[in-house]
Design a protein around this motif. Structure first.
Motif, PDB file in Angstrom:
ATOM      1  N   GLU A   1     -48.045  -7.662 -78.936  1.00 24.39           N
ATOM      2  CA  GLU A   1     -47.982  -7.934 -80.373  1.00 24.39           C
ATOM      3  C   GLU A   1     -46.718  -8.687 -80.764  1.00 24.39           C
ATOM      4  O   GLU A   1     -46.498  -8.938 -81.956  1.00 24.39           O
ATOM      5  N   GLY A   2     -45.890  -9.018 -79.789  1.00 16.24           N
ATOM      6  CA  GLY A   2     -44.671  -9.759 -80.080  1.00 16.24           C
ATOM      7  C   GLY A   2     -43.479  -8.893 -80.410  1.00 16.24           C
ATOM      8  O   GLY A   2     -42.447  -9.411 -80.859  1.00 16.24           O
ATOM      9  N   ARG A   3     -43.570  -7.596 -80.188  1.00 14.70           N
ATOM     10  CA  ARG A   3     -42.460  -6.701 -80.481  1.00 14.70           C
ATOM     11  C   ARG A   3     -41.639  -6.464 -79.214  1.00 14.70           C
ATOM     12  O   ARG A   3     -42.173  -6.426 -78.112  1.00 14.70           O
ATOM     13  N   SER A   4     -40.356  -6.264 -79.422  1.00 11.32           N
ATOM     14  CA  SER A   4     -39.450  -5.958 -78.321  1.00 11.32           C
ATOM     15  C   SER A   4     -39.148  -4.462 -78.351  1.00 11.32           C
ATOM     16  O   SER A   4     -38.582  -3.955 -79.327  1.00 11.32           O
ATOM     17  N   ILE A   5     -39.536  -3.749 -77.297  1.00 13.49           N
ATOM     18  CA  ILE A   5     -39.371  -2.297 -77.211  1.00 13.49           C
ATOM     19  C   ILE A   5     -38.234  -1.984 -76.244  1.00 13.49           C
ATOM     20  O   ILE A   5     -38.173  -2.538 -75.138  1.00 13.49           O
ATOM     21  N   ILE A   6     -37.348  -1.107 -76.661  1.00 10.41           N
ATOM     22  CA  ILE A   6     -36.216  -0.675 -75.837  1.00 10.41           C
ATOM     23  C   ILE A   6     -36.346   0.822 -75.620  1.00 10.41           C
ATOM     24  O   ILE A   6     -36.494   1.590 -76.581  1.00 10.41           O
ATOM     25  N   SER A   7     -36.302   1.233 -74.355  1.00  9.50           N
ATOM     26  CA  SER A   7     -36.438   2.644 -74.025  1.00  9.50           C
ATOM     27  C   SER A   7     -35.670   2.914 -72.739  1.00  9.50           C
ATOM     28  O   SER A   7     -34.952   2.040 -72.237  1.00  9.50           O
TER      29      SER A   7
END
Length: 744
Positions: A331-337
């Protein structure tokens, strides 16, 4: 008509005449026909503050009808000509201004009320509640706007005066809540709880949640500044929080982190901005997973603030599901985990590891943490052959050493506990043996792999962005939301639902049963085929051995007839027999291989058949022991969660705008004494002046003086339009034994 009724009417006519037939019931709807309603509108429109008793007398004089005061008030509200609304317009915080000073506890809380007016929170709440009253016919519609407004303030400021639930109002004797809501006395439990129930049943949870998202965004990102909607690099923190619900019935359960126990609970999903301000919170059932709550809360927030507002999300390891990261990345989101411990096995699990650079250094110059860029590829479980590549900020904590993971050889052949001792020192069974300390195990610095779905990233920046989640989100929950009552439950009504725990177990068992049945059928076929192959190879081995030995016997007879010497004949035959035995051994190996395969598959088939019976028994036991699960109605709790999050933002905004700079990181525990501070209040037509009682601490008094100066410079206004002025003086306090001292 019955005969008794006719005689009764005849007797009444003889006694009273025509007046006996007049209907004495008041307030009947048929009495206010169109001419009467028109006359009432003409009478009250120029002067809506006219008391209903005067309007009642005018109707009696004009039309000769008697209408009850209650029904007349009902009609006036329908026509929008309520005398109460006219009298209370622009005077919600009644009380006629008086120059007389009076002692008031919790006078400092008026700063929160002024802040709520200045930030537009009161307007947002009033609009949301007005929308609820107009959407569904209920008691909310019959309440005046002033009553709805004050009841909403009661719910908003419960936490500010130390109350966590409406039930606490039963034993509340203070005046601070009455001051904040503009009433002589605070609302009691019955009225407040009834109002909360009406709001919840009128879909108030949805409307107030949407209003909260709009207000918090406008509060921290005004339209005149660059807000998160126009800044793709803005970072948002999403986390889950569970609060236990203690009940005898089975409700959806989850892991309550602060108790380290799986309990029946409610699950909350919270959205914070890059500075830690809680922007939105939603309430769900206890088994709601963060991977489901995160997309829902982001979607709801973007519906109110604009699409594409949330691009960079920092989430705890609970959201570290590969399929979930791949979906949000698409979806074009940048996820940080952060990776879970079962997703990597040391430094060798990472590729493209760069050079380690200092991340945190002590005052003495010692490196405490270092970070390096890296990459890792994780398989997608639901898409065979597919994988997801993540960029990694690999943090190495030099202060925390962990044992090295064992190698494959060490797992297969673990070392003895005395393997590090000499042979002479291993005789622990001898008398007088002295124990020595065990050798220190090999250790390595603990790895903290921070991952992101972004294609390129700076390792130091990525590590710092995730590390800031702890003070910016976890501490806000601990220092503001929990003290203001976030863990308090509201509403315990339940409805029976499908037992999700039983469903999960049943699905798992049925899936396992289907697999075991398929495996058993396959093992049965393979065992049967291996048995046939074994018999076939036994026959082939026997035929081949017979043929070879027959040829060997013929050759021996031939050599004997040729007169070969005995020792040479024996040597030759021995060599040829060895060749024949080697040839037969090959056939025997293939034969026994088929035999062992048949036995193995037979054992597997037996194992799978036994497991089928065990699974079927487990399914029957699951059906017998199944308990009815009840799902909590979370609407009340969500309404109160909205008020608590709104109060938290209000307190943080007030701290940033009015308190000294030394309070930039102050928590609710440090701020609460200022809001609970008593003082003398002097009211006039234009101002409300408060002279505060001083603290017993000099530093607190200096902070109070600075607070008063900043408040007076800003000139905040209360909801009724009057300005708020603070003064820090030594105010005389009421002394209980004053009369005794005077007599003495």
């Amino acid at each position: 008509m019955s005969r008794s009724t006719a005689y009764r009417w005849l007797h009444a006519w003889r006694a009273c005449g025509e007046t006996a037939f007049q209907d004495g019931r008041h307030g009947h709807l048929a009495k206010l026909r169109e001419p009467v309603r028109t006359f009432l509108e003409m009478l009250l429109t120029p002067a809506p503050e006219t008391p209903s008793r005067e309007a009642q007398a005018a109707l009696q004089k004009q039309f000769g009808i008697s209408v009850s005061i209650g029904h007349l008030n009902h009609v006036r509200r329908q026509l929008g000509l309520s005398s109460r609304a006219a009298r209370s317009k622009n005077k919600r915080f009644a009380s006629s201004p008086s120059q007389e000073a009076h002692w008031q506890e919790g006078a400092g809380g008026l700063l929160l009320l002024a802040s709520a007016q200045q930030t537009g929170l009161l307007t947002i709440l009033e609009e949301a509640l007005s929308g609820l009253a107009s959407r569904k016919p209920s008691r909310l519609a019959s309440l005046s706007s002033s009553s709805r407004f004050r009841l909403s303030l009661t719910l908003l400021f419960l936490g500010a005066v130390g109350l966590h639930r409406t039930w606490d109002l039963r034993s509340y004797t203070g005046d601070a809540l009455a001051l904040l809501t503009g009433r002589p006395r605070a609302y009691g439990y019955f009225h407040t709880e009834r109002f909360l129930a009406e709001v919840a049943e009128s879909n108030g949870a949805e409307m107030l949640t949407n209003a909260l998202a709009r207000w918090t965004t406008g509060l921290w990102y005004p339209s005149t500044q660059s807000g998160p909607c126009t800044n793709p690099s803005a970072c948002f923190y999403v986390d889950g929080h569970r609060k236990p619900v203690y009940t005898d019935m089975l409700i959806p359960r989850g892991l309550v982190g602060r108790l380290s126990a799986i309990l029946g609970c409610r699950a909350l999903v919270l959205l914070h901005d890059a500075r830690g301000h809680p922007l939105l919170a939603t309430t769900h059932r206890g088994d709601h997973h963060l991977t489901l709550g995160l997309p829902a809360i982001v979607k709801r927030y973007e519906q109110e603030t604009g699409p594409g507002a949330v691009q960079q999300i920092v989430v705890d390891r609970e959201g570290m599901a590969v399929e979930f990261l791949a979906l949000l990345g698409s979806e074009g989101r940048s996820i940080i985990s952060v990776l879970r411990a079962d997703q990597y096995a040391g430094l060798d699990s990472f590729t493209d590891v760069g050079d380690f650079v200092p991340l945190r250094v002590s005052k003495q110059g010692k490196i405490l943490r270092e970070v390096a860029p890296a990459s890792i590829t994780l398989p997608l479980p639901e898409q065979k052959g597919q994988s997801l590549q993540l960029r990694v900020a690999l943090i190495r904590n030099l202060c925390h050493q962990v044992p090295l993971p064992p190698t494959e050889d060490e797992r297969e052949y673990p070392k003895r506990w005395d393997a590090d001792l000499n042979w002479e020192d291993r005789r622990w069974w001898d008398e007088g043996w002295q124990a020595t300390p065990a050798s220190r195990p090999a250790t390595t610095p603990k790895l903290i792999p921070i991952v992101t779905t972004a294609s390129t990233v700076d390792a130091v920046e990525l590590a710092q962005m995730y590390i800031e989640r702890w003070p910016l989100q976890e501490n806000i929950i601990r220092d503001f939301l929990l003290p203001l009552g976030l863990d308090t439950n509201h509403g315990y009504s339940k409805k029976p639902v499908e037992n999700s725990e039983v469903v999960k177990k049943r699905i798992t068992l049925e899936k396992r049963l289907a697999n075991v049945q398929r495996w058993a059928e396959g093992a049965r076929k393979r065992s049967h085929n291996a048995s046939k192959l074994y018999r076939k190879r036994c026959k082939l081995t026997k035929e081949q051995a017979t043929e070879l030995y027959r040829a060997l016997n013929d050759h021996q007879i031939e050599l004997e007839q040729q007169g070969m010497e005995h020792w040479l004949l024996r040597k030759t035959m021995k060599e040829q027999k060895a060749l024949a035995d080697a040839e037969i051994e090959k056939y025997q190996q293939r034969q026994w291989k088929a035999y062992h395969t048949s036995n193995q598959e037979f054992a597997k088939c037996e194992k799978y058949c036994r497991e089928q019976r065990e699974i079927l028994r487990a399914l029957e036991d699951l059906t017998v022991s199944k308990r009815t699960m009840y799902e909590l109605d979370n609407r009340k709790d969500q309404v109160m969660t909205v008020f608590k999050v709104a109060l938290t933002n209000l307190v943080m905004w007030t701290r940033d705008h009015y308190f000294p700079t030394s309070f930039a990181q102050a928590t609710w525990k440090r701020l609460a004494p200022f809001f609970h501070l008593p003082g003398l209040i002097v009211q006039s037509d234009e101002t409300v002046t408060i002279a505060f009682c001083s603290f017993n601490d000099r530093q607190y008094n200096r902070d109070l003086t600075l607070l008063c100066e900043r408040v007076n410079a800003a000139c905040p206004h209360l909801p009724d339009g009057r300005r708020l002025h603070f003064f820090a003086e030594n105010v005389p306090r009421p002394i209980l034994n004053m009369q005794k001292q005077c007599v003495a």
